[in-house]
Design a protein around this motif. Structure first.
Motif, PDB file in Angstrom:
ATOM      1  N   GLN A  34       0.823  -1.218   0.017  1.00 44.87           N
ATOM      2  CA  GLN A  34      -0.098  -0.139   0.023  1.00 44.87           C
ATOM      3  C   GLN A  34       0.860   1.333   0.103  1.00 44.87           C
ATOM      4  OE1 GLN A  34      -2.344  -0.560   3.719  1.00 44.87           O
ATOM      5  NE2 GLN A  34      -4.009  -1.964   2.578  1.00 44.87           N
ATOM      6  N   GLN A  35       1.877   1.249   0.881  1.00 38.88           N
ATOM      7  CA  GLN A  35       2.813   2.569   1.029  1.00 38.88           C
ATOM      8  C   GLN A  35       3.541   2.772  -0.291  1.00 38.88           C
ATOM      9  OE1 GLN A  35       2.222   4.758   3.400  1.00 38.88           O
ATOM     10  NE2 GLN A  35       0.532   3.048   3.826  1.00 38.88           N
ATOM     11  N   VAL A  36       4.119   1.772  -1.043  1.00 41.78           N
ATOM     12  CA  VAL A  36       5.020   1.834  -2.021  1.00 41.78           C
ATOM     13  C   VAL A  36       4.186   2.014  -3.053  1.00 41.78           C
ATOM     14  CG1 VAL A  36       6.396   0.571  -3.711  1.00 41.78           C
ATOM     15  CG2 VAL A  36       6.841   0.356  -1.364  1.00 41.78           C
ATOM     16  N   GLY A  37       2.853   1.602  -3.299  1.00 42.91           N
ATOM     17  CA  GLY A  37       1.800   1.958  -4.312  1.00 42.91           C
ATOM     18  C   GLY A  37       1.476   3.353  -4.349  1.00 42.91           C
ATOM     19  N   ALA A  38       1.248   4.081  -2.904  1.00 39.01           N
ATOM     20  CA  ALA A  38       0.764   5.178  -2.703  1.00 39.01           C
ATOM     21  C   ALA A  38       1.958   6.390  -3.308  1.00 39.01           C
ATOM     22  CB  ALA A  38       0.340   5.536  -1.199  1.00 39.01           C
TER      23      ALA A  38
END
Length: 162
Positions: free
Chosen positions: A75-79
């Motif tokens: 989720q964080q890398v994607g954001a």
């Protein structure tokens, strides 16, 4: 994605060593791509997103629940990558508009009857008139859907990780 619906990033996130590698990979990716964003404000937005993600990722390294930590990392890398891609897309559109505007200025300065634009308000009015009549609305209407498809496929590819 593979037959299980997972990306290489999903597999890297499954263990702490992979999550640590991602934490070192993300700043490298940003360091290479951020200079191409034209506005400092855009670069700062991506860096702020990265800092927020790094704090969350650091805390997830100690998480014993690998599935939860993997989801958090994804989720964080994607954001961060989505924010970067969104701003790169804006940069492309800005450059496209500038090119069309420049072409309109050059063509109208040639003095061709069909491309001459009469500007009111002096040089500034003339330049604004060229910008309004450069054809960006037509290009955006026809090119934007194509660029959106490219951006979405690149977004899917960019989340595949190192």
């Amino acid at each position: 994605k593979d037959s299980f619906g997972s990306t290489p990033l999903d597999y890297r996130c499954k263990n702490a060593a992979g999550r640590q590698a991602i934490q070192s990979w993300l700043p490298t990716v940003l360091q290479e791509r951020l200079p191409f964003l034209g506005l400092d404000q855009w670069r700062q937005e991506v860096l702020a997103e990265e800092q927020r993600a790094t704090k969350i990722l650091s805390s997830s390294l100690d998480d014993n629940d690998n599935d939860n930590a993997a989801d958090t990392t994804n989720q964080q890398v994607g954001a961060v990558l989505r924010k970067l891609i969104q701003l790169e897309f804006r940069e492309m559109l800005s450059l496209l508009e500038m090119v069309l505007w420049k072409i309109q200025l050059l063509e109208s300065n040639r003095g061709d009857d069909d491309t001459t634009i009469v500007g009111g308000g002096g040089e500034e009015g003339y330049r604004q008139s060229c910008r309004v009549h450069c054809g960006i609305s037509i290009v955006v209407e026809n090119v934007l859907p194509f660029l959106c498809l490219e951006a979405s496929s690149n977004n899917d590819d960019s989340t595949n990780g190192p």
